[in-house]
Design a protein around this motif. Structure first.
Motif, PDB file in Angstrom:
ATOM      1  N   GLN A 136       0.820  -1.231   0.000  1.00  0.00           N
ATOM      2  CA  GLN A 136       0.000   0.000   0.000  1.00  0.00           C
ATOM      3  C   GLN A 136       0.848   1.274   0.000  1.00  0.00           C
TER       4      GLN A 136
ATOM      5  N   LYS B 202       0.600   4.576  -2.586  1.00  0.00           N
ATOM      6  CA  LYS B 202      -0.684   4.609  -3.283  1.00  0.00           C
ATOM      7  C   LYS B 202      -1.564   5.728  -2.732  1.00  0.00           C
TER       8      LYS B 202
ATOM      9  N   GLY C 231      -6.203   3.395  -3.630  1.00  0.00           N
ATOM     10  CA  GLY C 231      -5.271   2.283  -3.753  1.00  0.00           C
ATOM     11  C   GLY C 231      -4.983   1.628  -2.419  1.00  0.00           C
TER      12      GLY C 231
END
Length: 406
Positions: free
Chosen positions: A367, A370, A374
């Motif tokens: 992650q 992002k 996202g």
């Protein structure tokens, strides 16, 4: 020695030797057809093993003999293979669609799905069929050359749209028939994948995928009834008044009057599965004889599904579903478990979004960098992959203060 493909097959069956292939080209196996290879990849993947501890109706700790997503999927695959054999279809394709159909389900069954759908409302949504596609094409990592399992086109098509077209005129008409203004928006995961691999989202799937879908209906209607009776959510006498299962229970009690009630229930469920399979076989043959499809793509472009229950049986099935909804899926004991499950999934999602540093390292790395959408998708993938007991344990570790201060 040339590979032997299943034969004889009906002209409208899928043929493994005519597959549209895989997104990433691979050498052909000299021991298995492409569909057999896909089925084996499903069975060996991590997501399939996790179904052992994912809820069907009862959470894993409520009893060892109730259905889980894994046992349910195995029962669906058995019914799908039987129907495919009767209709002279490719049994391996029907089986693999059945085995993979629940792989995208999160912990705690439809309750977990409802919570994730709400959590992801502002981030592209959540849908278990779309999550299945993410698992099969991206999240499973067992090969060096590609992410996912690199299944054939027909296998992915069946996993995504075994219940029918997702977009286009037929999807819109089916939505209107259900009282909806429009068909549901295409889930983000499917929309994203369709940009690189066209799965013909406006058409019906193969007959094998349609068989897997109706095998799912047959399995859960019968086996949820079985589990509900054994769990005491409703009584034998109450079920006697319900269409289909009531007739089967009456017949079993008459024929096996001196047998224990548990055996009478088992005989009734076995009888009813056979009756439903026979009804689908008869109705599907009738529709095929009427439509006369010459190939698998004729089935895809038909104006309606070819695999179906008869009109005579549909009202009784609807009443049985209504009974199960009221007396089992919304039973107060099940509601209590659902309430706990909602709070667990919601709390974990909110915490991982607010404090991503508490994610396991692999998921934290996914992650990083992002945007919010996202990051939410990564958290959703992590939660959707959890089993019931893993989610419960994660919640305990992160929220149970007594573990730290006792």
């Amino acid at each position: 020695m040339p590979l032997a493909f299943p034969a004889p097959l009906a002209p409208y069956a899928e043929r493994a030797d005519r597959t549209r292939g895989r997104l990433v080209t691979e050498p052909v196996s000299d021991t298995r057809t492409p569909f057999q290879r896909d089925r084996d990849r499903i069975i060996h993947c991590v997501a399939f093993r996790r179904l052992k501890h994912k809820t069907q109706v009862f959470v894993f700790h409520e009893g060892d003999h109730y259905r889980t997503r894994l046992t349910h999927s195995l029962e669906v695959s058995q019914i799908a293979r039987s129907l495919c054999r009767l209709l002279k279809l490719d049994e391996d394709l029907g089986e693999l669609v059945a085995l993979s159909h629940d792989i995208g389900h999160p912990p705690f069954g439809h309750t977990g799905e409802d919570v994730l759908e709400d959590c992801m409302k502002a981030h592209g949504g959540f849908d278990h069929n779309a999550q299945t596609l993410r698992v099969l094409t991206k999240l499973e990592r067992r090969h060096v050359a590609y992410d996912g399992l690199n299944l054939t086109w027909e296998s992915l098509e069946g996993a995504v749209k075994h219940n029918g077209p997702l977009t286009g005129p037929i999807a819109e008409e089916r939505a209107r028939n259900k009282g909806q203004v429009h068909a549901k928006p295409l889930p983000a995961a499917i929309e994203e994948y369709a940009k690189t691999h066209d799965l013909w989202l406006t058409t019906f799937p193969s007959l094998e995928a349609q068989v897997a879908a109706i095998a799912d209906d047959i399995a859960y209607n019968n086996h949820d009834t079985d589990d509900g009776l054994r769990a005491g959510l409703f009584t034998f006498e109450e079920a006697l008044d319900v269409p289909l299962i009531g007739e089967a229970l009456h017949a079993a009690r008459t024929q096996y009057r001196d047998a224990p009630q548990g055996l009478q229930i088992a005989e009734a469920v076995s009888f009813l599965i056979g009756r439903m399979v026979r009804d689908v076989w008869d109705e599907t043959r009738r529709r095929l004889e009427e439509a006369k499809p010459g190939c698998a793509d004729d089935v895809r472009h038909a104006p309606h599904a070819m695999v179906a229950f008869s009109e005579a049986l549909e009202p009784d099935i609807a009443q049985l579903r209504g009974f199960l909804y009221e007396r089992m899926y919304r039973h107060w004991k099940v509601n209590r478990a659902r309430s706990q499950a909602k709070r667990i999934v919601r709390a974990l999602f909110d915490l991982f979004m607010a404090e991503p540093e508490v994610l396991p390292p692999e998921w934290f790395a996914r992650q990083e960098g992002k945007d919010e959408d996202g990051r939410a998708r990564v958290v959703c993938d992590y939660l959707a992959g959890m089993t019931d007991r893993y989610a419960i344990e994660e919640h305990r570790k992160l929220f149970d203060m007594e573990r730290w201060f006792a």
